[in-house]
Design a protein around this motif. Sequence first.
Motif, PDB file in Angstrom:
ATOM      1  N   GLY A   1       5.284   7.428  -1.151  1.00  0.00           N
ATOM      2  CA  GLY A   1       5.306   6.348  -2.138  1.00  0.00           C
ATOM      3  C   GLY A   1       6.259   6.632  -3.285  1.00  0.00           C
ATOM      4  O   GLY A   1       6.988   5.745  -3.743  1.00  0.00           O
ATOM      5  N   TRP A   2       6.271   7.873  -3.736  1.00  0.00           N
ATOM      6  CA  TRP A   2       7.186   8.240  -4.827  1.00  0.00           C
ATOM      7  C   TRP A   2       8.635   8.070  -4.389  1.00  0.00           C
ATOM      8  O   TRP A   2       9.465   7.520  -5.135  1.00  0.00           O
ATOM      9  CB  TRP A   2       6.968   9.698  -5.237  1.00  0.00           C
ATOM     10  N   LEU A   3       8.940   8.546  -3.190  1.00  0.00           N
ATOM     11  CA  LEU A   3      10.307   8.431  -2.678  1.00  0.00           C
ATOM     12  C   LEU A   3      10.691   6.964  -2.499  1.00  0.00           C
ATOM     13  O   LEU A   3      11.818   6.562  -2.815  1.00  0.00           O
ATOM     14  CB  LEU A   3      10.435   9.169  -1.349  1.00  0.00           C
ATOM     15  N   ALA A   4       9.756   6.160  -1.984  1.00  0.00           N
ATOM     16  CA  ALA A   4      10.039   4.745  -1.750  1.00  0.00           C
ATOM     17  C   ALA A   4      10.344   4.023  -3.056  1.00  0.00           C
ATOM     18  O   ALA A   4      11.301   3.248  -3.151  1.00  0.00           O
ATOM     19  CB  ALA A   4       8.855   4.089  -1.040  1.00  0.00           C
ATOM     20  N   ARG A   5       9.545   4.266  -4.074  1.00  0.00           N
ATOM     21  CA  ARG A   5       9.776   3.603  -5.362  1.00  0.00           C
ATOM     22  C   ARG A   5      11.100   4.035  -5.974  1.00  0.00           C
ATOM     23  O   ARG A   5      11.847   3.220  -6.511  1.00  0.00           O
ATOM     24  CB  ARG A   5       8.622   3.912  -6.325  1.00  0.00           C
ATOM     25  N   ALA A   6      11.392   5.332  -5.883  1.00  0.00           N
ATOM     26  CA  ALA A   6      12.613   5.855  -6.494  1.00  0.00           C
ATOM     27  C   ALA A   6      13.872   5.299  -5.851  1.00  0.00           C
ATOM     28  O   ALA A   6      14.902   5.131  -6.518  1.00  0.00           O
ATOM     29  CB  ALA A   6      12.620   7.386  -6.407  1.00  0.00           C
ATOM     30  N   THR A   7      13.801   5.003  -4.550  1.00  0.00           N
ATOM     31  CA  THR A   7      14.990   4.540  -3.831  1.00  0.00           C
ATOM     32  C   THR A   7      15.106   3.015  -3.770  1.00  0.00           C
ATOM     33  O   THR A   7      15.947   2.483  -3.054  1.00  0.00           O
ATOM     34  CB  THR A   7      15.008   5.109  -2.400  1.00  0.00           C
ATOM     35  N   GLY A   8      14.262   2.303  -4.526  1.00  0.00           N
ATOM     36  CA  GLY A   8      14.419   0.855  -4.644  1.00  0.00           C
ATOM     37  C   GLY A   8      13.764   0.030  -3.575  1.00  0.00           C
ATOM     38  O   GLY A   8      14.147  -1.129  -3.353  1.00  0.00           O
ATOM     39  N   THR A   9      12.766   0.573  -2.889  1.00  0.00           N
ATOM     40  CA  THR A   9      12.038  -0.184  -1.866  1.00  0.00           C
ATOM     41  C   THR A   9      11.401  -1.435  -2.483  1.00  0.00           C
ATOM     42  O   THR A   9      10.898  -1.395  -3.607  1.00  0.00           O
ATOM     43  CB  THR A   9      10.943   0.696  -1.231  1.00  0.00           C
ATOM     44  N   VAL A  10      11.426  -2.534  -1.744  1.00  0.00           N
ATOM     45  CA  VAL A  10      10.771  -3.777  -2.164  1.00  0.00           C
ATOM     46  C   VAL A  10       9.370  -3.786  -1.568  1.00  0.00           C
ATOM     47  O   VAL A  10       9.212  -3.720  -0.347  1.00  0.00           O
ATOM     48  CB  VAL A  10      11.558  -5.015  -1.679  1.00  0.00           C
TER      49      VAL A  10
ATOM     50  N   GLU B   1       0.813  -1.217   0.000  1.00  0.00           N
ATOM     51  CA  GLU B   1       0.000   0.000   0.000  1.00  0.00           C
ATOM     52  C   GLU B   1       0.846   1.265   0.000  1.00  0.00           C
ATOM     53  O   GLU B   1       0.422   2.311  -0.498  1.00  0.00           O
ATOM     54  CB  GLU B   1      -0.923   0.032   1.223  1.00  0.00           C
ATOM     55  N   VAL B   2       2.059   1.193   0.580  1.00  0.00           N
ATOM     56  CA  VAL B   2       2.908   2.380   0.690  1.00  0.00           C
ATOM     57  C   VAL B   2       3.274   2.929  -0.687  1.00  0.00           C
ATOM     58  O   VAL B   2       3.450   4.136  -0.865  1.00  0.00           O
ATOM     59  CB  VAL B   2       4.178   2.048   1.505  1.00  0.00           C
ATOM     60  N   ALA B   3       3.356   2.060  -1.680  1.00  0.00           N
ATOM     61  CA  ALA B   3       3.727   2.493  -3.026  1.00  0.00           C
ATOM     62  C   ALA B   3       2.767   3.530  -3.584  1.00  0.00           C
ATOM     63  O   ALA B   3       3.141   4.343  -4.435  1.00  0.00           O
ATOM     64  CB  ALA B   3       3.795   1.287  -3.963  1.00  0.00           C
ATOM     65  N   ASN B   4       1.529   3.539  -3.099  1.00  0.00           N
ATOM     66  CA  ASN B   4       0.518   4.459  -3.609  1.00  0.00           C
ATOM     67  C   ASN B   4       0.306   5.683  -2.724  1.00  0.00           C
ATOM     68  O   ASN B   4      -0.560   6.508  -3.019  1.00  0.00           O
ATOM     69  CB  ASN B   4      -0.819   3.716  -3.782  1.00  0.00           C
ATOM     70  N   TRP B   5       1.079   5.809  -1.640  1.00  0.00           N
ATOM     71  CA  TRP B   5       0.939   6.969  -0.769  1.00  0.00           C
ATOM     72  C   TRP B   5       1.543   8.195  -1.458  1.00  0.00           C
ATOM     73  O   TRP B   5       2.660   8.111  -2.009  1.00  0.00           O
ATOM     74  CB  TRP B   5       1.646   6.748   0.557  1.00  0.00           C
ATOM     75  N   PRO B   6       0.860   9.337  -1.441  1.00  0.00           N
ATOM     76  CA  PRO B   6       1.423  10.557  -2.045  1.00  0.00           C
ATOM     77  C   PRO B   6       2.737  10.941  -1.362  1.00  0.00           C
ATOM     78  O   PRO B   6       2.853  10.876  -0.146  1.00  0.00           O
ATOM     79  CB  PRO B   6       0.336  11.612  -1.776  1.00  0.00           C
ATOM     80  N   GLY B   7       3.708  11.330  -2.136  1.00  0.00           N
ATOM     81  CA  GLY B   7       4.990  11.781  -1.575  1.00  0.00           C
ATOM     82  C   GLY B   7       5.854  10.631  -1.107  1.00  0.00           C
ATOM     83  O   GLY B   7       6.883  10.321  -1.723  1.00  0.00           O
TER      84      GLY B   7
END
Length: 269
Positions: free
Chosen positions: A118-127, A110-116
């Motif tokens: 989520g964007w940071l998490a995806r960009a930094t390679g979060t699994v 669910e974190v992948a879709n959180w505004p702000g």
Amino acid sequence: MEGPHHKVGLAGWVRFILKALPLAILVFGCLALLLLVRLIERPIYGQRRPVTPYITQFVCRNALRIIGLKFSVEGKPLNGAGAVVANHSSWLDIFVLNASKRIYFVSKAEVANWPGIGWLARATGTVFIKRDPREAEAQVKMFRERLSLGHRLLFFPEGTSTDGRRVLPFKPTLFAAFLTPELKENLNIQPVSVVYRHAEGADVRQYGWWGDMDFGTHLVQTLSAAKQGSVTVVYHEPIRVADYDNRKLLARDAEAAVRGSLIEAGVLD
């Protein structure tokens, strides 16, 4: 005493603005840089990421400086691939743990879709993983692939953040993936304690973020505080997974190591 929900006065709003502006410039400016670097890095290295984690670490170390949170490290971080498990008190943990070592977080999908965030998490390679037993096999495959690239994957086994004054029982379900034949023989897990100390005169739960606390409100409370405390990241001896056949025992020993430093620091209720 300033509580976790203290009223923000005029001076507090001034402090908030003076910290929030440079923090936003740092985070989102470097996010733009990271995405540009990924345009070159990704086609050549894929998920290996030899450059961008240094940008993330630079951001996190300087974010703590802007906030005014004193930061220190004890113990020796795990070298090479492996898993890291830590207690979870706040959104600040993301900055604190990235500042101390280049790692990749494992987070609920669910974190992948959180505004702000989520964007940071995806960009930094979060699994991102789904809490669904039917996804277990795919998750093990994903973990194996990322570990084979030399990544250190960080998990929060409590499953949620706390007020910083307790360690919730580590969920043994998470550790089941580590005990699969594909991973256990060569995998080490390093327990890590994140120990927050409140500022003089502040509430003992100054940095805790729990329950139904709103992120924006907590951010304002944190940045507007007249005084900031400190945080210490304690790296414990890595646990060799091959020595375990039981996920509950593995979770128990990892939890005991993490809990020990918070007891020693006198922060547990």
